[in-house]
Write a protein that holds these residues in place. Structure first.
Motif, short mmCIF file in Angstrom:
data_model
loop_
_atom_site.label_atom_id
_atom_site.label_comp_id
_atom_site.label_asym_id
_atom_site.label_seq_id
_atom_site.Cartn_x
_atom_site.Cartn_y
_atom_site.Cartn_z
N ASP A 118 -1.06 5.34 -9.82
CA ASP A 118 -0.42 4.12 -9.39
C ASP A 118 -1.38 2.87 -10.02
O ASP A 118 -0.93 1.73 -10.24
N GLU A 119 -2.75 3.07 -9.83
CA GLU A 119 -3.68 2.16 -10.21
C GLU A 119 -4.04 2.19 -11.47
O GLU A 119 -5.10 1.50 -11.88
N GLY A 120 -3.67 2.84 -12.22
CA GLY A 120 -3.99 3.08 -13.67
C GLY A 120 -5.19 3.99 -13.95
O GLY A 120 -5.75 4.12 -15.04
N GLY A 145 0.84 -1.22 -0.08
CA GLY A 145 -0.05 0.06 -0.01
C GLY A 145 0.78 1.39 -0.04
O GLY A 145 1.81 1.23 0.49
N ALA A 146 0.04 2.45 -0.32
CA ALA A 146 0.98 3.75 -0.38
C ALA A 146 0.08 4.52 0.88
O ALA A 146 0.87 5.04 1.67
N SER A 147 -1.23 4.51 0.87
CA SER A 147 -1.91 4.98 1.91
C SER A 147 -2.27 4.09 2.93
O SER A 147 -3.56 3.56 2.96
N THR A 148 -1.33 3.49 3.55
CA THR A 148 -1.54 2.43 4.37
C THR A 148 -2.13 2.92 5.96
O THR A 148 -1.77 3.98 6.10
N VAL A 154 -18.91 4.19 -0.32
CA VAL A 154 -18.14 5.47 0.21
C VAL A 154 -17.25 4.81 0.92
O VAL A 154 -17.57 4.32 2.10
N GLU A 155 -15.80 4.75 0.64
CA GLU A 155 -14.79 4.24 1.70
C GLU A 155 -14.02 5.18 2.40
O GLU A 155 -13.74 6.00 1.83
N ASP A 156 -13.83 4.87 3.52
CA ASP A 156 -12.90 6.05 4.63
C ASP A 156 -13.18 7.38 4.36
O ASP A 156 -12.24 7.97 4.11
N GLU A 178 -2.61 9.87 -2.52
CA GLU A 178 -1.26 9.23 -2.22
C GLU A 178 -1.04 8.40 -3.19
O GLU A 178 0.19 7.86 -3.56
N HIS A 179 -1.60 8.41 -4.48
CA HIS A 179 -1.53 7.37 -5.65
C HIS A 179 -1.03 8.34 -6.82
O HIS A 179 -0.74 7.78 -7.90
N ALA A 180 -1.24 9.74 -6.75
CA ALA A 180 -0.90 10.49 -7.88
C ALA A 180 -0.52 11.88 -7.56
O ALA A 180 -1.32 12.43 -6.62
N HIS A 223 -7.56 -5.05 -3.92
CA HIS A 223 -6.04 -5.00 -4.39
C HIS A 223 -5.34 -3.90 -3.43
O HIS A 223 -6.06 -3.21 -2.51
N ARG A 224 -4.03 -3.52 -3.66
CA ARG A 224 -3.36 -2.79 -3.07
C ARG A 224 -2.84 -1.73 -4.38
O ARG A 224 -2.74 -1.97 -5.45
N SER A 225 -2.33 -0.49 -3.89
CA SER A 225 -1.90 0.54 -4.95
C SER A 225 -0.60 -0.25 -5.62
O SER A 225 -0.27 0.03 -6.78
N GLY A 226 0.24 -0.79 -4.91
CA GLY A 226 1.35 -1.51 -5.44
C GLY A 226 0.90 -2.95 -5.54
O GLY A 226 0.47 -3.70 -4.61
N ILE A 240 -15.40 -6.65 -5.44
CA ILE A 240 -13.87 -6.46 -5.46
C ILE A 240 -13.59 -5.46 -6.09
O ILE A 240 -14.09 -4.73 -6.85
N LYS A 241 -12.42 -4.77 -5.37
CA LYS A 241 -11.87 -3.30 -5.86
C LYS A 241 -10.61 -3.99 -6.30
O LYS A 241 -9.68 -4.16 -5.80
N THR A 242 -10.33 -3.48 -7.71
CA THR A 242 -9.33 -3.86 -8.33
C THR A 242 -8.81 -3.25 -9.60
O THR A 242 -8.25 -3.75 -10.52
N ILE A 276 -9.29 13.72 -3.46
CA ILE A 276 -9.89 12.55 -3.10
C ILE A 276 -9.11 11.29 -3.96
O ILE A 276 -8.88 11.44 -5.13
N GLN A 277 -8.86 10.33 -3.18
CA GLN A 277 -7.76 9.27 -3.63
C GLN A 277 -8.57 8.46 -4.70
O GLN A 277 -7.77 8.26 -5.91
N GLU A 278 -9.78 8.06 -4.84
CA GLU A 278 -10.45 7.30 -5.85
C GLU A 278 -11.93 7.68 -6.12
O GLU A 278 -12.51 7.46 -5.28
N PHE A 279 -12.09 7.82 -7.34
CA PHE A 279 -13.39 7.47 -8.04
C PHE A 279 -13.71 6.50 -8.54
O PHE A 279 -12.88 5.96 -9.55
O1 LIG Z 1 -6.74 2.94 0.06
C1 LIG Z 1 -6.77 1.95 -0.79
O2 LIG Z 1 -7.98 1.32 -0.60
C2 LIG Z 1 -5.74 1.25 -1.29
C3 LIG Z 1 -6.15 0.46 -2.84
O3 LIG Z 1 -6.74 1.31 -3.58
O4 LIG Z 1 -4.64 1.99 -1.56
P1 LIG Z 1 -3.27 1.71 -0.83
O5 LIG Z 1 -3.01 0.18 -1.41
O6 LIG Z 1 -2.24 2.74 -1.44
O7 LIG Z 1 -3.64 1.53 0.60
#
Ligand SMILES: O=C(O)[C@@H](CO)OP(=O)(O)O
Ligand SMILES: [Mg+2]
Length: 399
Positions: free
Chosen positions: A195-197, A40-43, A272-274, A145-147, A353-356, A375-377, A153-156
């Motif tokens: 990082d995740e495309g 992960g990057a945003s661990t 809606v995550e985190d 944290e991914h770009a 998945h994770r970002s890495g 599943i989130k990938t 916001i980290q992900e849409f």
């Molecule tokens: O926050 C997340 O859900 C993940 C995967 O998308 O990112 P990371 O692996 O960087 O924690």
């Protein structure tokens, strides 16, 4: 029959070009399993510990491998994972590294399946697993944290909730990704990828909402089924001195709850995550109370696939779903326990998945084995499509 003969460990590359741990498990009967740890990057602060790769490999060779070789059966996942825990001796795998632990745990599962002649999802899920397939949540625009220089916001995430099959869902997500590429081009917005495309355009979150909404509507009309979208706000990453700092927007906890509840209403968000900090059980509960009947409120950094933290959340109704990342907790058995506890308490599971990442596709099997609804990938890029294509093959019984 599945007794482990040898465990081999090596450093390989992940999708960010960082080193990660790969494990090979060979059984005495000739079975073979190979798996690699994601990263992960945003661990989350409460995740099991990922050690520097060379350290993790050396420690696992010293403490875990001698306890496994010739002594433990790969087909007995609990025994493999208990052995890893005993070899490590800590709560958070800080001795052998969760990266070594998860690679060995997953490789052993694959070796067990190989000896038994069953696909991994069958071995893990057993004869009575359900016949559902997870809906893939696909990251299409992101930053955090991914770009760099992209959305706060980290992900849409595209969420093809009405797709008639997993294959249609996977293709729809890729189409949404493509549509967003075209919309960005029309706007003259240059966009790199994160990082995740996912597209990582230099736009505000508000603008990203407009673009993603338009893209899912266009693709939904084209394919003829409902596609919604969702978010991973990864709020713990931007929580500073009691405030949420998303780019130029600074919000108190109450304001953040208000903001997210407003987004759920305005965009009919599926997921809606985190949305809040990783220690904010009560604030999570407040938001879930408000919009939990309209959308999934999912804990990632909040729960870190850990049954103790999940139980705390269940006790206060903090959320209604949990992200499942085997490397957050260290073994497949621990991930199964979290899934079981969640399911028993009416929480939806989202295997992630994770970002890495690597080409490893274990999470596709884990999601099918456990009947996970999501599943989130990712949507595109080889290490993401490795999982998505594996899902298509599982659905097609073409393994
Ligand atoms: O926050 C997340 O859900 C993940 C995967 O998308 O990112 P990371 O692996 O960087 O924690
Ligand atoms: Mg997350």
């Amino acid at each position: 029959m599945t007794r482990i003969e040898t465990v081999r460990l090596r450093a390989v590359l992940d999708s960010r070009g960082n080193k990660t741990v790969e494990a090979d498990v060979l059984t005495e009967s000739g079975g073979f399993g190979r798996a690699a740890a994601p990263s992960g990057a945003s661990t989350g602060e409460y995740e099991a510990i990922e050690l520097p790769v060379n350290e993790a490999i050396a420690a696992a060779r010293e403490h875990a491998v001698p306890r496994l070789d010739g002594r433990v059966y790969a087909g007995d996942q609990r025994e493999v994972d208990d052995t890893l825990r005993a070899a490590d001796g800590t709560e958070d795998f800080s001795e052998i590294g969760a990266n070594s632990a998860v690679a060995i745990s997953m490789a052993a599962a694959k070796a067990g399946a190989d000896v038994l002649g069953a696909p991994l999802y069958q071995h893990l899920g057993g004869a009575f697993r359900g016949e559902n397939f997870p809906i893939p949540l696909g990251n299409v625009v992101g930053g955090g944290e991914h770009a760099q220089e992209a959305t706060a916001i980290q992900e849409f995430l595209s969420a093809p909730v009405g797709a008639p099959s997993v294959k249609d869902a996977v293709f729809a997500n890729a189409q949404v990704h493509g549509e967003i590429g075209s919309l960005l081009e029309e706007r003259g917005t240059p966009a790199a990828k994160g990082d995740e495309g996912a597209w990582a355009p230099p736009v505000s979150d508000a603008e990203a909402f407009e673009i993603v909404e338009e893209a899912v509507e266009t693709v939904s009309d084209d394919v003829g089924f409902d596609i919604k979208f969702g978010l991973d706000l990864a709020a713990a990453e931007v929580f500073e001195d009691g405030e949420y700092v998303f780019g130029d927007e600074v919000r108190s906890t109450e304001e953040q709850i208000e903001y997210v509840a407003g987004l759920v209403d305005e965009y009919d968000l599926a997921y809606v995550e985190d949305p809040l900090d990783e220690d904010a059980y009560e604030a999570f509960a407040e938001l879930t109370e408000r919009v939990g009947d309209q959308t999934l409120i999912c804990g990632d950094d909040l729960f870190v696939t850990n049954t103790e933290r999940l139980q705390e959340g269940i006790d206060v109704d903090a959320a209604n779903s949990i992200l499942i990342k085997p490397n957050q907790i260290g073994t497949l058995s621990d991930a199964f326990d979290a899934i079981e506890l969640a399911t028993r308490n009416g929480y939806e599971t989202v295997v992630s998945h994770r970002s890495g990442e690597t080409e490893d596709a274990t999470i596709a099997h884990l999601a099918v084995a456990t009947d996970a609804p999501f599943i989130k990938t990712g949507t595109v890029q080889g290490e993401r499509t490795a999982k998505l294509n594996e899902l298509i093959r599982i659905a097609d019984e073409a393994l």
